[in-house]
Design a protein around this motif. Structure first.
Motif, PDB file in Angstrom:
ATOM      1  N   THR A 242       0.391  -1.319  -0.327  1.00 20.54           N
ATOM      2  CA  THR A 242      -0.317  -0.373   0.125  1.00 20.54           C
ATOM      3  C   THR A 242       0.978   1.549   0.287  1.00 20.54           C
ATOM      4  N   LEU A 243       2.075   1.281   1.086  1.00 15.93           N
ATOM      5  CA  LEU A 243       2.574   2.405   0.565  1.00 15.93           C
ATOM      6  C   LEU A 243       4.214   2.680  -0.538  1.00 15.93           C
ATOM      7  N   LYS A 244       4.095   1.323  -1.281  1.00 17.85           N
ATOM      8  CA  LYS A 244       4.397   1.592  -2.613  1.00 17.85           C
ATOM      9  C   LYS A 244       3.551   2.094  -3.638  1.00 17.85           C
ATOM     10  N   LYS A 245       2.323   1.646  -3.666  1.00 16.26           N
ATOM     11  CA  LYS A 245       1.652   2.343  -3.854  1.00 16.26           C
ATOM     12  C   LYS A 245       0.841   3.502  -4.172  1.00 16.26           C
ATOM     13  N   CYS A 246       1.148   4.144  -3.199  1.00 23.43           N
ATOM     14  CA  CYS A 246       0.796   5.948  -2.962  1.00 23.43           C
ATOM     15  C   CYS A 246       2.230   6.080  -3.108  1.00 23.43           C
ATOM     16  N   GLU A 251       4.183  10.445  -7.530  1.00 28.95           N
ATOM     17  CA  GLU A 251       4.836  10.291  -8.890  1.00 28.95           C
ATOM     18  C   GLU A 251       3.621  10.820  -9.997  1.00 28.95           C
ATOM     19  N   LEU A 252       2.746  10.045 -10.272  1.00 30.44           N
ATOM     20  CA  LEU A 252       2.259  10.197 -11.188  1.00 30.44           C
ATOM     21  C   LEU A 252       1.396  11.140 -11.784  1.00 30.44           C
ATOM     22  N   PHE A 253       1.114  11.572 -10.036  1.00 29.74           N
ATOM     23  CA  PHE A 253       0.649  13.109 -10.212  1.00 29.74           C
ATOM     24  C   PHE A 253       0.960  13.779 -11.011  1.00 29.74           C
ATOM     25  N   ALA A 254       2.645  14.207  -9.797  1.00 24.77           N
ATOM     26  CA  ALA A 254       3.999  15.085 -10.078  1.00 24.77           C
ATOM     27  C   ALA A 254       3.492  15.172 -12.282  1.00 24.77           C
ATOM     28  N   LEU A 255       3.544  13.606 -12.391  1.00 24.95           N
ATOM     29  CA  LEU A 255       4.053  13.839 -14.063  1.00 24.95           C
ATOM     30  C   LEU A 255       2.669  14.445 -14.800  1.00 24.95           C
ATOM     31  N   THR A 257       0.201  16.585 -13.777  1.00 27.13           N
ATOM     32  CA  THR A 257       0.128  18.021 -13.321  1.00 27.13           C
ATOM     33  C   THR A 257       0.479  18.871 -14.165  1.00 27.13           C
ATOM     34  N   LYS A 258      -0.080  20.637 -14.477  1.00 23.19           N
ATOM     35  CA  LYS A 258       0.875  21.328 -14.760  1.00 23.19           C
ATOM     36  C   LYS A 258       1.031  22.052 -14.499  1.00 23.19           C
ATOM     37  N   ASN A 259       0.055  21.815 -13.610  1.00 20.86           N
ATOM     38  CA  ASN A 259      -0.058  23.483 -12.235  1.00 20.86           C
ATOM     39  C   ASN A 259       1.848  22.939 -11.534  1.00 20.86           C
ATOM     40  N   GLU A 260       2.415  23.614 -11.907  1.00 18.33           N
ATOM     41  CA  GLU A 260       4.453  24.312 -11.099  1.00 18.33           C
ATOM     42  C   GLU A 260       4.499  23.700  -9.784  1.00 18.33           C
ATOM     43  N   THR A 261       3.556  24.621  -9.134  1.00 21.97           N
ATOM     44  CA  THR A 261       3.638  24.192  -7.665  1.00 21.97           C
ATOM     45  C   THR A 261       2.537  23.280  -7.137  1.00 21.97           C
ATOM     46  N   ALA A 262       2.310  22.593  -7.961  1.00 16.60           N
ATOM     47  CA  ALA A 262       1.326  21.106  -7.714  1.00 16.60           C
ATOM     48  C   ALA A 262       2.555  20.272  -8.063  1.00 16.60           C
ATOM     49  N   LYS A 263       2.919  20.310  -8.921  1.00 13.45           N
ATOM     50  CA  LYS A 263       4.406  19.298  -9.130  1.00 13.45           C
ATOM     51  C   LYS A 263       5.482  19.170  -8.588  1.00 13.45           C
ATOM     52  N   GLN A 264       5.166  20.098  -7.790  1.00 13.76           N
ATOM     53  CA  GLN A 264       6.824  20.015  -6.775  1.00 13.76           C
ATOM     54  C   GLN A 264       6.202  19.636  -5.777  1.00 13.76           C
ATOM     55  N   THR A 265       5.235  20.118  -5.816  1.00 12.45           N
ATOM     56  CA  THR A 265       4.357  19.399  -4.329  1.00 12.45           C
ATOM     57  C   THR A 265       4.461  17.874  -3.523  1.00 12.45           C
ATOM     58  N   TYR A 266       3.592  17.280  -4.962  1.00 16.24           N
ATOM     59  CA  TYR A 266       3.508  15.970  -5.348  1.00 16.24           C
ATOM     60  C   TYR A 266       4.802  15.203  -5.359  1.00 16.24           C
ATOM     61  N   GLN A 267       5.977  16.077  -6.068  1.00 17.10           N
ATOM     62  CA  GLN A 267       7.161  15.333  -6.278  1.00 17.10           C
ATOM     63  C   GLN A 267       8.121  15.291  -4.316  1.00 17.10           C
ATOM     64  N   ARG A 268       7.878  16.555  -4.288  1.00 19.01           N
ATOM     65  CA  ARG A 268       9.034  16.618  -2.787  1.00 19.01           C
ATOM     66  C   ARG A 268       8.063  15.334  -1.819  1.00 19.01           C
ATOM     67  N   ASP A 269       6.614  14.897  -1.706  1.00 25.94           N
ATOM     68  CA  ASP A 269       5.457  14.191  -0.841  1.00 25.94           C
ATOM     69  C   ASP A 269       6.257  12.938  -1.524  1.00 25.94           C
ATOM     70  N   ALA A 270       6.774  12.844  -2.405  1.00 24.08           N
ATOM     71  CA  ALA A 270       6.831  11.051  -3.125  1.00 24.08           C
ATOM     72  C   ALA A 270       8.274  10.807  -2.361  1.00 24.08           C
ATOM     73  N   GLU A 271       9.540  11.745  -2.874  1.00 31.40           N
ATOM     74  CA  GLU A 271      10.314  11.292  -2.334  1.00 31.40           C
ATOM     75  C   GLU A 271      10.401  11.203  -0.451  1.00 31.40           C
ATOM     76  N   GLN A 272       9.562  12.214  -0.082  1.00 30.61           N
ATOM     77  CA  GLN A 272       9.427  12.011   1.734  1.00 30.61           C
ATOM     78  C   GLN A 272       9.304  10.671   2.204  1.00 30.61           C
ATOM     79  N   LEU A 273       7.887  10.129   0.883  1.00 32.23           N
ATOM     80  CA  LEU A 273       7.369   8.478   1.538  1.00 32.23           C
ATOM     81  C   LEU A 273       8.446   7.528   1.065  1.00 32.23           C
ATOM     82  N   GLN A 274       8.811   7.774  -0.016  1.00 32.85           N
ATOM     83  CA  GLN A 274      10.227   7.386  -0.446  1.00 32.85           C
ATOM     84  C   GLN A 274      11.362   6.806   1.049  1.00 32.85           C
ATOM     85  N   THR A 275      11.655   8.144   1.445  1.00 29.19           N
ATOM     86  CA  THR A 275      12.365   7.669   2.453  1.00 29.19           C
ATOM     87  C   THR A 275      11.553   6.996   3.720  1.00 29.19           C
TER      88      THR A 275
END
Length: 286
Positions: A242-246, A251-255, A257-275
């Motif tokens: 489940t964690l891997k799916k989230c 990462e899919l949401f970051a790819l 979305t066209k909103n740059e702010t949202a893209k950065q937010t999704y990427q940051r959250d994906a990196e934190q969750l991966q950690t």
């Protein structure tokens, strides 16, 4: 008194006295006995056998003799604790047999060991090449301690900089079809939880030979009927999936979305969750 009854009573008395003397001498495994303790054990056993079968002599003579032999190793241990010289005299010293991959032949002869004896002791330690040994020591109890060279030692998780889960003490919560309340409470569960887990596994309580629960809440079941296959616990693996799916969704949401702010937010959250996933993976995948 009939002879058979006299022998019976003497034997019971000798066994009881031997048990008392053993408690006085203290706890030691057979392989940890010193020379003196080994001799004392044999002598006391012989005296006890003589006491049980020899009906002419007084019983207290044998009891006194056994007591003297039993007190001697206790006094010897006390003196050994006070003096290094006496400790070396009574218990002996360790002997170096291999140093830097080289067999010390003189020390081997001193211990009256052959090359075959040394190789046998090494094989018991799962060592088959003398060249792999940095240091080998014959301890005072006859055991061989072996230190392999650095390049031949098995790798540890610390050397590989891996995170591993701490050692867990499993609690036996069912034994012989009976729920054990004390270890169950120690693990933080109750009888209702046990019965729920058994119901999920489709197993009756009376068919459980042993059940053990770990800190992660996984219940291991061993049944009387070995033909019944108990499904393996999947809770922690499902959590990891489940964690891997989230993380993948972020990462899919970051790819997508066209909103740059949202893209950065999704990427940051994906990196934190991966950690976080990397940190908890050793606890979830075992």
């Amino acid at each position: 008194m009939p002879d058979w009854l006299n022998i019976l009573l003497r034997s019971i008395g000798a066994l009881a006295y031997l048990f008392l003397l053993t408690k006085i001498i203290g706890k030691r495994q057979i392989k940890q006995l010193t020379f003196i303790e080994y001799i004392v054990g044999i002598t006391i056993g012989s005296i006890a056998a003589f006491m049980a079968t020899e009906m002419d002599g007084p019983v207290f003579h044998s009891l006194i003799s056994m007591g003297v032999f039993a007190i001697f190793p206790v006094l010897m241990e006390w003196v050994s604790l006070k003096s290094k010289v006496m400790r070396d005299l009574f218990e002996g010293k360790s002997t170096v047999l291999i140093k830097e991959g080289k067999i010390m032949e003189d020390n081997l002869k001193r211990e009256r060991l052959t090359a075959e004896d040394l190789m046998e002791q090494l094989r018991i330690k799962n060592v088959f090449r003398v060249a792999d040994v940095e240091f080998a020591l014959m301890e005072t109890n006859g055991e061989l301690s072996v230190l392999l060279k650095s390049e031949n030692q098995p790798l540890t998780a610390q050397q590989l900089e891996l995170t591993v889960p701490p050692a867990e003490e499993g609690q036996v919560v069912i034994m012989d079809g009976v729920i054990m309340d004390e270890p169950l409470a120690t693990a933080g569960y109750n009888r209702r939880w046990v019965r729920t887990q058994l119901q999920k596994a489709g197993v009756a309580l009376e068919n459980v030979f042993l059940a053990q629960v770990d800190k992660g809440g996984e219940l291991y079941l061993d049944l009387y009927d070995d033909k019944i296959q108990v499904p393996a616990p999947q809770a922690t693996k499902l959590t990891f999936a489940t964690l891997k799916k989230c993380q993948a969704d972020l990462e899919l949401f970051a790819l997508g979305t066209k909103n740059e702010t949202a893209k950065q937010t999704y990427q940051r959250d994906a990196e934190q969750l991966q950690t976080i996933i990397d940190q908890v993976k050793p606890f979830l995948i075992r």
